[in-house]
Scaffold this active site. Structure first.
Site, PDB file in Angstrom:
ATOM      1  N   ASP A 195      50.558  45.082  35.802  1.00 17.18           N
ATOM      2  CA  ASP A 195      49.407  44.606  36.575  1.00 17.18           C
ATOM      3  C   ASP A 195      49.018  45.627  37.642  1.00 17.18           C
ATOM      4  OD1 ASP A 195      47.424  42.818  37.259  1.00 17.18           O
ATOM      5  OD2 ASP A 195      48.726  41.577  38.518  1.00 17.18           O
TER       6      ASP A 195
ATOM      7  N   HIS B 183      42.649  51.447  33.806  1.00 20.40           N
ATOM      8  CA  HIS B 183      43.284  51.070  32.532  1.00 20.40           C
ATOM      9  C   HIS B 183      43.757  52.320  31.785  1.00 20.40           C
ATOM     10  CE1 HIS B 183      42.355  46.986  33.283  1.00 20.40           C
ATOM     11  NE2 HIS B 183      41.070  47.051  33.035  1.00 20.40           N
TER      12      HIS B 183
ATOM     13  N   LEU C  67      63.979  52.715  20.187  1.00 22.09           N
ATOM     14  CA  LEU C  67      63.460  51.708  21.127  1.00 22.09           C
ATOM     15  C   LEU C  67      62.465  50.826  20.390  1.00 22.09           C
ATOM     16  CD1 LEU C  67      63.076  50.919  24.303  1.00 22.09           C
ATOM     17  CD2 LEU C  67      60.968  52.201  24.090  1.00 22.09           C
TER      18      LEU C  67
HETATM   19  C1  IPE Z   1      48.515  39.540  33.617  1.00 21.86           C
HETATM   20  O1  IPE Z   1      47.712  40.125  34.579  1.00 21.86           O
HETATM   21  C2  IPE Z   1      48.114  40.021  32.257  1.00 21.86           C
HETATM   22  C3  IPE Z   1      48.420  41.421  31.971  1.00 21.86           C
HETATM   23  C4  IPE Z   1      49.063  42.245  32.756  1.00 21.86           C
HETATM   24  C5  IPE Z   1      47.994  41.864  30.674  1.00 21.86           C
HETATM   25  P1  IPE Z   1      46.381  39.416  35.111  1.00 21.86           P
HETATM   26  O2  IPE Z   1      45.787  40.333  36.106  1.00 21.86           O
HETATM   27  O3  IPE Z   1      45.528  38.993  33.963  1.00 21.86           O
HETATM   28  O4  IPE Z   1      46.977  38.110  35.787  1.00 21.86           O
HETATM   29  P2  IPE Z   1      46.371  37.185  36.946  1.00 21.86           P
HETATM   30  O5  IPE Z   1      44.964  36.849  36.545  1.00 21.86           O
HETATM   31  O6  IPE Z   1      46.399  37.979  38.199  1.00 21.86           O
HETATM   32  O7  IPE Z   1      47.285  36.011  37.011  1.00 21.86           O
HETATM   33  C1  IPE Z   2      46.396  44.843  34.425  1.00 24.90           C
HETATM   34  O1  IPE Z   2      45.617  45.313  35.480  1.00 24.90           O
HETATM   35  C2  IPE Z   2      45.778  45.133  33.088  1.00 24.90           C
HETATM   36  C3  IPE Z   2      45.248  43.947  32.408  1.00 24.90           C
HETATM   37  C4  IPE Z   2      45.334  42.720  32.837  1.00 24.90           C
HETATM   38  C5  IPE Z   2      44.574  44.159  31.155  1.00 24.90           C
HETATM   39  P1  IPE Z   2      44.433  44.460  36.072  1.00 24.90           P
HETATM   40  O2  IPE Z   2      43.184  44.819  35.343  1.00 24.90           O
HETATM   41  O3  IPE Z   2      44.750  43.007  36.078  1.00 24.90           O
HETATM   42  O4  IPE Z   2      44.384  45.019  37.548  1.00 24.90           O
HETATM   43  P2  IPE Z   2      44.092  44.193  38.885  1.00 24.90           P
HETATM   44  O5  IPE Z   2      45.035  43.026  38.891  1.00 24.90           O
HETATM   45  O6  IPE Z   2      42.657  43.768  38.818  1.00 24.90           O
HETATM   46  O7  IPE Z   2      44.361  45.156  39.982  1.00 24.90           O
HETATM   47 MG    MG Z   3      45.627  41.777  37.411  1.00 25.45          MG
END
Ligand code: IPE
Ligand code: IPE
Ligand code: MG
Length: 246
Positions: free
Chosen positions: A26, A43, A137
């Protein structure tokens, strides 16, 4: 105390390397915002980082790495972001597969593939087939994955086998989850500070150790991984027993 015993006492405990690590990757968006970049750049940086962490895990002797890359709820993001993430998935398979294969990485997927285009489904299936005998892995990619959806799917399939209710055990459910055959994660790491599981491995994580770091995923490096493993090594896993039983 004898000198030898004294020396033995002061030796640091060897690290316990988790067999299976799960990572909720995240913070890509916040990493990008902090640099005034578009979310897609976050990303992309996150994907680059995954390459480094895969190598570090393999080096450290981790056997299974499950990464949460796209949740069932992430479809609700703006269409352009969803498309960007799909493009990254395709790009990773096109550009990284040969290297991952050469590194001895066995690719797996958890989640529902059918939501992807036929072309992308074929690419994912091809990658899984190509790498199925690799042993260094297991890289398990959670894409279009949701823990609740996984349980719903398992229940549907269990019911369709006609098994009688009193024959259903925890082991039955394990066998019908996307992770069938894999041990539960020992350690689940979440980057970027949120204290929630966001629907990741809610069944399998029942007794996982959780580790949360404020570091955004693209900046989570090998040193951070080693720190997480060091903290894990210090944890006392009890599985519900009293301290002197473990
Ligand atoms: C969880 O992150 C999903 C992934 C890392 C793929 P999100 O950013 O979607 O989660 P929330 O919305 O903060 O709970
Ligand atoms: C995690 O990073 C990747 C996915 C959920 C696909 P985020 O896109 O959720 O990044 P934040 O949480 O907005 O910083
Ligand atoms: Mg996120």
């Amino acid at each position: 105390m004898s000198q030898l015993a004294d020396r033995e006492q002061s030796q640091p405990e060897p690290l316990k390397i988790p067999v299976h690590i799960g990572i909720i990757m995240d913070g890509n968006g916040r990493w990008a915002r902090a640099r005034r970049l578009p979310r897609q750049a976050g990303h992309r940086a996150g994907t680059e980082n995954l390459r480094r962490i895969i190598e570090a895990c393999a080096d450290l002797g981790v056997r299974i790495l499950t990464v949460y890359a796209f949740s069932t709820e992430n479809w609700g993001r703006p269409e352009s972001e969803v498309q960007g993430l799909l493009n990254i998935l395709e790009h990773v398979i096109d550009r990284e597969l040969a290297d991952l294969h050469a590194q001895g990485v066995q690719l797996r997927h958890i989640g529902v593939l059918e939501a992807l285009s036929d072309n992308l489904q074929n690419k994912v299936r091809g990658a899984i087939e190509l790498t199925q005998s690799n042993q260094r892995l297991v890289l398990n990619i959670a894409w279009n994955y949701g823990g609740r959806q996984e349980i719903v799917e398992a229940v549907r399939r269990i019911v369709s086998t006609g098994i009688s209710p009193d024959e259903i055990t925890e082991a039955t459910i394990d066998r019908f989850l996307f992770t069938a055959g894999l041990p539960d994660p020992d350690l689940i790491i979440r980057t970027s500070g949120e204290m929630r599981v966001s629907n990741f491995m809610i069944w399998q994580g029942a007794y996982s150790e959780y580790y949360v770091t404020p570091t955004f995923w693209p900046s989570f490096n090998r040193a951070e991984l080693e720190k997480a493993i060091a903290v894990f090594s210090q944890r006392e896993r009890r599985f519900g027993l009293a301290p002197d039983q473990t």
